[in-house]
Design an enzyme around this catalytic site. Sequence first.
Site, mmCIF file in Angstrom:
data_model
loop_
_atom_site.group_PDB
_atom_site.id
_atom_site.type_symbol
_atom_site.label_atom_id
_atom_site.label_comp_id
_atom_site.label_asym_id
_atom_site.label_seq_id
_atom_site.Cartn_x
_atom_site.Cartn_y
_atom_site.Cartn_z
ATOM 1 N N GLY A 60 -10.970 -24.592 30.483
ATOM 2 C CA GLY A 60 -12.020 -25.037 31.401
ATOM 3 C C GLY A 60 -13.191 -25.670 30.674
ATOM 4 O O GLY A 60 -13.786 -26.650 31.158
ATOM 5 N N ASP A 61 -13.533 -25.123 29.516
ATOM 6 C CA ASP A 61 -14.618 -25.695 28.708
ATOM 7 C C ASP A 61 -14.251 -27.091 28.225
ATOM 8 O O ASP A 61 -15.096 -27.987 28.154
ATOM 9 C CB ASP A 61 -14.899 -24.784 27.512
ATOM 10 C CG ASP A 61 -15.103 -23.335 27.933
ATOM 11 O OD1 ASP A 61 -15.803 -23.112 28.926
ATOM 12 O OD2 ASP A 61 -14.554 -22.450 27.260
#
Length: 299
Positions: free
Chosen positions: A247-248
């Site tokens: 997600g980062d």
Amino acid sequence: MIYTVTMNPSLDYIMQLETFEEGKLNRSIFEQIDVGGKGINVSIALKHLGRISTPLGYVAGFTGDEIEKRVSSHGLIPDFIKLIHGQSRINIKMKHVEETEINASGPTIEKEDLEKLYVKLEHLTEGDILILSGSMASGVDHNFYADVMKYLEGRKIRIVVDAAGSILKTVLPYHPYLIKPNQHELSEIFGQKILENQVEEYACKLVTMGAQNVLVSLGENGAILVNKQVYRSIAPRGEILNSVGAGDSMIAAFLASKLNGESDQIALEKSVAMGSATAFSYGIAEQEAADILYKEMVK
């Protein structure tokens, strides 16, 4: 300038087990230690995409020294606040049939420590990007990200927030440039179970509540981006080896794409490609791996 904030960085001790029996001696067949923390992950992913950022946050003790050393090894120049008490945490990521995580609590952040971070944030100016990412450290109020946004209000700084749904809800009145809730966090925000076929509807509601861009990953079904319009992207196929940092990586790729002047649709697709590339590897993916997946997705 781009700045990331990680309130509670860690060293992630990753162990791959061939077998696991509770209450018995188990031996790993593979070990790896990575620097962890969502903001730090974003900074590393941005570096792989050709964008330099400054990691901010807190470190403590000998583990904090190692975190700073490992962040620097990625070609970044961290500007962490060194606490005089406690130890930065070591988290255990055990991979067997399913992935099991044991996250330590980390040091307590005192009022005077928070004031030191505000001093650093005081230097942000128009055009800067600030990424507030991850859970709060012990001693930090639930509304801290909202308080930071209120403090910086009016400076024309693009602020990205990636945190639990209850925290995301507090920042919406301050119009974050980007939030990245998952399906579970959408359910947290609205106090009800959000089904996959309802994600678009509720992402649109977050825009009406203040978010400028809402990016929602749908796993193997790709992702959607909602602002004044709704954009969709498929996901590439591959073997998931590591969910940490995916997600980062999406956030980093979205920002890099927009800074390169690319459209919302392309930014979404490149964010999915980068997130998937990280999920298909044992660390934050390099740009080359993401580019290969992106070409497969759009051909």
